[in-house]
Design an enzyme around this catalytic site. Sequence first.
Site, short mmCIF file in Angstrom:
data_model
loop_
_atom_site.label_atom_id
_atom_site.label_comp_id
_atom_site.label_asym_id
_atom_site.label_seq_id
_atom_site.Cartn_x
_atom_site.Cartn_y
_atom_site.Cartn_z
CE LYS A 80 8.00 -58.12 73.08
NZ LYS A 80 9.41 -58.34 72.07
CB SER A 110 4.25 -49.85 68.82
OG SER A 110 4.23 -50.85 68.06
NE ARG A 111 9.25 -47.18 64.18
CZ ARG A 111 9.94 -46.22 64.96
NH1 ARG A 111 9.94 -46.36 66.25
NH2 ARG A 111 10.54 -45.25 64.45
CB SER A 112 2.82 -53.12 65.78
OG SER A 112 4.21 -53.80 66.29
CE1 TYR A 170 13.31 -51.92 66.12
CE2 TYR A 170 12.56 -50.19 65.02
CZ TYR A 170 12.55 -50.87 66.18
OH TYR A 170 11.39 -50.85 67.03
CG ASN A 203 6.11 -61.35 69.60
OD1 ASN A 203 5.49 -62.72 69.27
ND2 ASN A 203 6.91 -60.69 68.51
N1 LIG Z 1 14.73 -55.65 65.40
C1 LIG Z 1 13.86 -56.11 66.22
O1 LIG Z 1 12.67 -56.84 65.96
C2 LIG Z 1 14.37 -55.97 67.79
C3 LIG Z 1 13.74 -56.94 68.62
C4 LIG Z 1 13.95 -56.67 70.03
C5 LIG Z 1 15.00 -56.06 70.66
N2 LIG Z 1 15.49 -55.14 69.35
C6 LIG Z 1 16.62 -53.86 69.95
O2 LIG Z 1 17.68 -54.75 70.49
C7 LIG Z 1 18.12 -53.82 71.47
C8 LIG Z 1 18.04 -54.75 72.83
O3 LIG Z 1 16.95 -54.80 73.37
P1 LIG Z 1 16.22 -56.09 74.70
O4 LIG Z 1 14.99 -56.06 74.59
O5 LIG Z 1 17.07 -57.20 74.26
O6 LIG Z 1 16.92 -55.18 75.67
P2 LIG Z 1 17.39 -55.67 77.26
O7 LIG Z 1 16.65 -57.01 77.35
O8 LIG Z 1 17.33 -54.57 78.29
O9 LIG Z 1 19.03 -56.22 77.05
C9 LIG Z 1 19.94 -55.28 76.84
C10 LIG Z 1 21.36 -55.85 76.46
O10 LIG Z 1 22.27 -54.94 76.16
C11 LIG Z 1 23.31 -54.90 77.00
N3 LIG Z 1 24.13 -53.73 77.35
C12 LIG Z 1 23.47 -52.68 77.77
N4 LIG Z 1 24.17 -51.71 77.92
C13 LIG Z 1 25.32 -52.08 77.63
C14 LIG Z 1 26.76 -51.52 77.55
N5 LIG Z 1 26.95 -50.48 77.93
N6 LIG Z 1 28.15 -52.40 77.13
C15 LIG Z 1 27.57 -53.73 76.79
N7 LIG Z 1 26.48 -54.27 76.98
C16 LIG Z 1 25.35 -53.48 77.11
C17 LIG Z 1 22.72 -55.69 78.36
O11 LIG Z 1 23.83 -56.26 79.06
P3 LIG Z 1 23.74 -56.39 80.59
O12 LIG Z 1 23.17 -57.92 80.75
O13 LIG Z 1 25.06 -56.59 81.07
O14 LIG Z 1 22.92 -55.38 81.17
C18 LIG Z 1 21.96 -56.51 77.69
O15 LIG Z 1 22.45 -57.81 77.28
C19 LIG Z 1 17.42 -52.77 71.62
O16 LIG Z 1 18.10 -51.78 70.78
C20 LIG Z 1 16.02 -53.04 70.83
O17 LIG Z 1 15.29 -51.90 70.08
C21 LIG Z 1 15.19 -54.99 68.04
#
Ligand SMILES: NC(=O)c1ccc[n+]([C@@H]2O[C@H](COP(=O)([O-])OP(=O)(O)OC[C@H]3O[C@@H](n4cnc5c(N)ncnc54)[C@H](OP(=O)(O)O)[C@@H]3O)[C@@H](O)[C@H]2O)c1
Length: 280
Positions: free
Chosen positions: A71, A20-22, A225, A92
Amino acid sequence: MAQADRFLIAGVMGFPVMHSRSPRLHNHWLAHYGLAGAYLPLAIARPRLGEALRALPALGFSGCNLTIPHKEAALELLDEIDPLARRMGAVNCVVVLPDGSLAGRNYDAFGYIESIRKAHPGWRADVGPTVVIGAGGGARAVLAGLIEQGAREIRLVNRTLARAQELERTLGRPITAIDWQERKHALAGAAMLVNTTNQGMVGEPALDLALDTLPVTALVSDIVYIPRETPLLAAARIRGNPTVNGLGMLLHQARPAFQAWFGIMPEVTPELRALIEATT
Ligand SMILES: NC(=O)c1ccc[n+]([C@@H]2O[C@H](COP(=O)([O-])OP(=O)(O)OC[C@H]3O[C@@H](n4cnc5c(N)ncnc54)[C@H](OP(=O)(O)O)[C@@H]3O)[C@@H](O)[C@H]2O)c1
């Protein structure tokens, strides 16, 4: 207000948690604003989450962040949940209230919208259709933020259609769930495109999406990111689309949490951005 006579404490509960970066973010702000305090990574496994949360007031914590896998589970363990966190189905940020009760909030939607606003101050959610790719936790935050900002049409594309349909049902009217095979057509006429999947993240393949039907005026954002410029953002930049990466969402969601715990709304400065960029 922040209390000068007290050692301020907050932290992040997760498992694992050391990625975590927090801690870097909040400890930077504590030092920057001259507050005596600490923000700690707290490795709490799922079965002990309830006990750990209940211990916060006695230990003098102002609150904590929650990350994977806590969460959603926290919804059932806290005394009150604000309506946005309830709608997003995830907490969160936990705030210890003056009477020792625990309030659950979610600032990820705020973080996402702020990241877009800071990069493009004239941005509006209602100028045209937005295409959101993905239907996981990150998507919920992005969708809640866009809807709160007045988005009128959101085309939600996910590999597993049922998950997109579930969000269409729970989050409401502007969302239309679209089949994965139709994703290229969904880009036609869009004013904005957001990737919320993990595709393009370090260790994952690029998002499988051709941009040729997307207007070059469309704003393209990615909540991934690491790396800061995903293959999607690079492809968008090369064809002339404005882009926003995922770092701003991470930085800005932390601001209202810091304010809720310590009484100061902190700023995202270039110095802080550089500090966090050095770790990504
Ligand atoms: N910038 C920020 O503050 C922030 C905040 C939250 C998350 N994030 C980033 O966002 C990303 C997703 O996080 P999350 O928590 O939302 O994950 P999650 O709840 O596990 O959801 C993953 C999503 O990616 C899709 N996916 C996975 N593999 C795939 C593939 N091969 N082709 C197409 N779609 C695919 C999944 O689709 P299915 O439903 O079909 O499995 C689902 O919609 C991560 O990289 C995370 O680090 C960033």
